[in-house]
Design an enzyme around this catalytic site. Structure first.
Site, PDB file in Angstrom:
ATOM      1  N   LYS A  54       0.864  -1.173   0.000  1.00 46.49           N
ATOM      2  CA  LYS A  54       0.000   0.000   0.000  1.00 46.49           C
ATOM      3  C   LYS A  54       0.902   1.224   0.000  1.00 46.49           C
ATOM      4  O   LYS A  54       1.677   1.438   0.929  1.00 46.49           O
ATOM      5  CB  LYS A  54      -0.935   0.022   1.202  1.00 46.49           C
ATOM      6  CG  LYS A  54      -2.031   1.095   1.076  1.00 46.49           C
ATOM      7  CD  LYS A  54      -3.074   0.983   2.176  1.00 46.49           C
ATOM      8  CE  LYS A  54      -4.198   2.007   1.967  1.00 46.49           C
ATOM      9  NZ  LYS A  54      -5.215   1.950   3.037  1.00 46.49           N
ATOM     10  N   HIS A 113       1.107  -6.016   3.137  1.00 51.21           N
ATOM     11  CA  HIS A 113      -0.013  -6.893   3.461  1.00 51.21           C
ATOM     12  C   HIS A 113       0.260  -8.282   2.892  1.00 51.21           C
ATOM     13  O   HIS A 113       0.725  -8.416   1.759  1.00 51.21           O
ATOM     14  CB  HIS A 113      -1.319  -6.348   2.871  1.00 51.21           C
ATOM     15  CG  HIS A 113      -1.756  -5.049   3.480  1.00 51.21           C
ATOM     16  ND1 HIS A 113      -2.903  -4.923   4.236  1.00 51.21           N
ATOM     17  CD2 HIS A 113      -1.201  -3.805   3.461  1.00 51.21           C
ATOM     18  CE1 HIS A 113      -3.041  -3.673   4.640  1.00 51.21           C
ATOM     19  NE2 HIS A 113      -2.013  -2.970   4.181  1.00 51.21           N
ATOM     20  N   ASP A 343      40.379  -9.940   5.448  1.00 50.27           N
ATOM     21  CA  ASP A 343      39.271 -10.857   5.719  1.00 50.27           C
ATOM     22  C   ASP A 343      39.774 -12.010   6.574  1.00 50.27           C
ATOM     23  O   ASP A 343      40.674 -12.761   6.156  1.00 50.27           O
ATOM     24  CB  ASP A 343      38.686 -11.389   4.409  1.00 50.27           C
ATOM     25  CG  ASP A 343      38.037 -10.293   3.583  1.00 50.27           C
ATOM     26  OD1 ASP A 343      37.239  -9.537   4.159  1.00 50.27           O
ATOM     27  OD2 ASP A 343      38.340 -10.176   2.385  1.00 50.27           O
ATOM     28  N   LYS A 490      30.564  16.377   6.794  1.00 51.25           N
ATOM     29  CA  LYS A 490      29.905  17.163   7.846  1.00 51.25           C
ATOM     30  C   LYS A 490      28.910  16.235   8.529  1.00 51.25           C
ATOM     31  O   LYS A 490      28.031  15.668   7.879  1.00 51.25           O
ATOM     32  CB  LYS A 490      29.191  18.380   7.257  1.00 51.25           C
ATOM     33  CG  LYS A 490      28.670  19.309   8.346  1.00 51.25           C
ATOM     34  CD  LYS A 490      28.034  20.552   7.781  1.00 51.25           C
ATOM     35  CE  LYS A 490      27.727  21.551   8.908  1.00 51.25           C
ATOM     36  NZ  LYS A 490      27.039  20.971  10.050  1.00 51.25           N
TER      37      LYS A 490
END
Length: 773
Positions: A54, A113, A343, A490
């Site tokens: 929606k 929904h 990693d 900033k």
């Protein structure tokens, strides 16, 4: 168009500052941040279900529409299913990642929904849950709905069912009942679930027809709670748990406890409340939805595979998780991607559990290194070296920095302790999760480590008692010559100066206000720098779900999630650096803070001023500060050797009065009358009436009451429309607003409230106007 990198997906976003909830000033950015943050709780209740959206493209005060079919412009990585309806075939999206929810919010799809069934292949499967929608009629409140909810809970408990309550975010309550657990021997069809729900609703109506109705007709609902059983129909949907609602304020379909329903004062919850509750209590609906079938359930390498294509990268991409090894292999790979990092991978349960460690593993027990948990990698990756093409995920050169075996001491969801045996990496290391995917990697002390000097034996020097921070001048940086200037982000937070002395810590605002207790969580910096005396200029910030700083989140923070961004070093171990060049101070700051997780020193932006501005816009930053590389530090001065440019307009203001509210704000504060200091009093800038939450209005009313005065603090007479019903106050409170532009009369056009600036005094407030404009 900017992009957000979420769980390895690049989500294109636009108009992030667009206000979708005018009454509260809630923006699309905040809606996206909410959905990304709540994804771990929400996704299990969406998984495998057709999602109808929606949408409110122009905000909740404008028309909305439902969207079932997935547009051709939707990203390729969205999972989808085609379903035959009576008149057409509809392609529905299926959501399974935080990136999917970010895309939902980017479409201004405030509500999601879903039906009570999950797909079985390409067709609707059996119902996995039953729902009762308790809708209060006229003259019925939420407390009466809660009473009926408790009656349904007790009724279905007699036949072996469990109910989970959700305040709908609108007027009523939803009750969910899981169906794929005992007492059912076989799954219910949607029609079967609808029949059961209707029978329960009808029985309740028969028991007490004066309080409950199971009849659809609206005329029957006055003074009663309507128990809507029809949403179990296979063709109907219900707003999903954790979905935001398109109401005047950003409420949520929020899971609740039964204790809350039985207690007085039950109300609908807003998204900020739901996030806090999830962080504290987890998902209250964790036992509602069954896991996906094994064939549909992602394995440990699903995320890894979804981020790579075998036709475009040389990395190993196995079709399934490999056989479990000895769980004793580690590898550290040097990865020259967009930014160099390392990693760290441990073989565990058939995969390489992986962390990205920006500054490599710590080599000193006094260091803690940030380690970011990434997707599991295949075991075959332990020997991978090569070039990942530019444009692909992780593009860049990968080489093995070290590898070997490890001995496991502890493996928990939030803590891992291993002993590494490699050529370079040797010793005992701990990985401790701090929040989400953020971990700390710590090298544990060896026995017989050298004795640390007590504070009494450390050398002492004279620290300045206080330093007023240097200020930037507003201006356009695009014409600045290359090479003479450095460009920093900033940040959207509180300017603070940290004073550190051998483990002792003090924090002051721009105006000199003591913020040590307010931001007590930043004191870990003093522990990390316990062998030093230093004064550091920076910003106290809170990061949102999109990875950017948020002034709104900082205002509501209890202090636990506040981070310290450092951008200048003013004093170090007895030496004042105020007369040193910016470039030298910056280099010393980076050296001092290397490897510390208690402070963030963001990289400067590279390239020209134009490129720096473009990069700040793409990253969603507040703006850019340009600093001459040879500039000295001028405490308390607004110098032209620092120039700030904002990507959106903001103005600090002083509150000079307020007007009484109308409509739902009747009897309370409706809008603020604001200005900036000038000769003889405040110069009027206009009226601010949007951007307030209910909490903001209550807090402001309480703060302003003792400041009320009979005389206007403004130097000019205000327009009649603004001064009618005005309540004047002493001009001592500083706030901040966003606005669209300046009018010809130098008033704020369409200002929206951002919050009080506790860190500033009225004398600090100036007009934020580019003098060249």
């Amino acid at each position: 168009m900017a992009t957000l990198d979420i769980a390895g997906r690049k989500v294109s976003v636009t108009n992030l500052d667009k206000v979708l909830f005018p009454e509260t000033g809630t923006t699309k950015r905040q809606v996206i941040e909410y959905y990304v943050a709540i994804a771990p709780a929400m996704l299990p209740h969406l998984a495998g279900r057709a999602v109808t959206r929606k949408r409110w493209p122009n905000g909740v005060e404008q028309p909305s529409f439902f969207e079932k079919n997935l547009a051709a412009s939707a990203p390729d990585w969205l999972d989808r299913r085609r379903m035959q309806h009576s008149d057409r075939v509809v392609t529905y999206p299926l959501f399974s990642t935080a990136a999917d929810l970010a895309w939902l919010a980017q479409q201004a799809s405030i509500e999601a929904h879903v039906p009570q069934w999950r797909f079985d292949g390409d067709s609707p499967g059996p119902a996995t849950r039953m729902v009762f929608d308790l809708d209060p009629g006229d003259d019925v409140d939420l407390a009466q709905c809660a009473e009926v909810a408790c009656e349904i809970r007790d009724m279905i408990a007699e036949i072996g069912f469990t109910a989970f309550p959700v305040t709908s975010g609108s007027k009523g309550i939803h009750l969910y009942v899981p169906l794929e657990k005992p007492p059912l021997e076989k799954p219910l069809t949607p029609a079967g679930a609808s029949t059961v729900a209707k029978r329960v609703a009808t029985l309740l109506e028969e028991r007490d027809p004066s309080r409950v109705t199971a009849t659809m007709a609206k005329a029957k609902r006055t003074g009663r709670v309507f128990v809507d059983w029809s949403q179990n129909n296979g063709k109907k949907t219900t707003v999903a748990p954790y979905s935001m609602r398109g109401r005047a304020t950003p409420t949520v379909a929020a899971p609740r406890s039964w204790e809350e329903l039985e207690a007085p004062g039950l109300t609908q919850l807003r998204f900020e409340d739901v996030l806090e509750r999830f962080e504290e209590h987890g998902d209250l609906l964790a036992d509602l939805d069954p896991p996906l079938p094994m064939e549909d359930r992602p394995d440990k390498l699903s995320t890894y595979r979804s981020m790579r294509s075998a036709s475009r990268t040389p990395e190993p991409i196995p079709v399934a998780t490999g056989p479990r090894g000895e769980d004793d292999t580690f590898v550290i790979q040097e990865h020259h991607a967009r930014r160099l990092h390392y990693d760290f991978r441990l073989e565990h349960d058939g995969v390489l559990v992986s962390w990205a460690v920006p500054k490599n593993i710590p080599d000193d027990p006094g260091q803690n290194r940030l380690a970011v948990r990434t997707e599991d990698h295949p075991v075959e990756y332990a020997t991978f070296e090569g070039s990942i093409p530019k444009g692909e995920y992780g593009g860049g050169e990968v080489s093995i920095w070290d590898s070997g075996s490890y001995e496991l001491e502890k493996w928990r969801e939030d803590e891992v302790i291993v002993v590494l045996s490699g050529e370079k990496a040797q010793g005992r290391f701990a990985l401790v999760r701090t929040k989400g995917d953020q971990w700390l990697m710590h090298r544990m002390k060896d026995q017989g480590a050298s004795r640390e000097l007590p504070k009494s034996e450390l050398p002492k020097s004279e620290l300045p008692k206080s330093v007023a921070p240097m200020l930037a001048t507003a201006g356009d940086i695009r014409d600045l010559p290359d090479g003479d200037w450095a460009f920093e982000g900033k940040w959207d937070g509180f300017r603070v100066v940290a004073r550190l002395s051998y483990g002792e810590f003090a924090l002051a605002s721009r105006s000199g206000k003591d913020l040590t207790e307010r931001f007590h969580g930043l004191s870990s910096l003093a522990d990390d720098l316990a062998e030093h005396e230093a004064v550091i200029d920076g910003e106290a910030v809170v990061y949102g779900a999109d990875g950017n700083t948020s002034f709104e989140l900082l205002q509501g923070s209890s202090g636990k999630n506040v981070r310290f961004i450092a951008f200048d070093l003013l004093h170090l171990d007895g030496t004042s650096l105020l007369k040193k060049k910016y470039s030298d101070r910056r280099r010393l700051l980076e050296l001092l803070t290397t490897g510390l997780d208690s402070v963030i020193v963001p990289d400067t932006l590279t390239g020209s001023a134009e490129e720096a501005l473009a990069a700040s816009v793409e990253r969603g930053w507040e703006g850019v500060v340009a600093k001459r590389v040879d500039s000295i530090y001028q405490p308390g001065r607004r110098a032209h050797t620092w120039i700030k440019t904002k990507n959106w307009r903001a103005q600090e203001i002083v509150i000079g009065g307020w007007r009484r509210g109308r409509g739902r704000r009747t009897g309370g504060l409706g809008s603020l009358l604001v200005g900036v200091p000038g000769p003889g009093g405040l110069r009027y800038l206009g009226r601010v009436g949007t951007g307030f939450s209910d909490r903001d209005l209550d807090a402001l009313a309480e703060t302003l009451e003792p400041l009320e005065t009979e005389d206007s603090p403004f130097v000019e007479e205000l327009p009649a429309a603004d001064r009618n019903d005005a309540v004047w106050v002493s001009p001592t409170l500083v706030g901040e607003v966003r606005f669209f532009e300046w009018t010809d009369s130098m008033h704020l056009r369409h200002p929206s409230w951002r919050g009080l600036r506790e860190d500033k005094q009225p004398a600090d407030v100036v007009l934020e106007i580019d003098p060249k404009a």
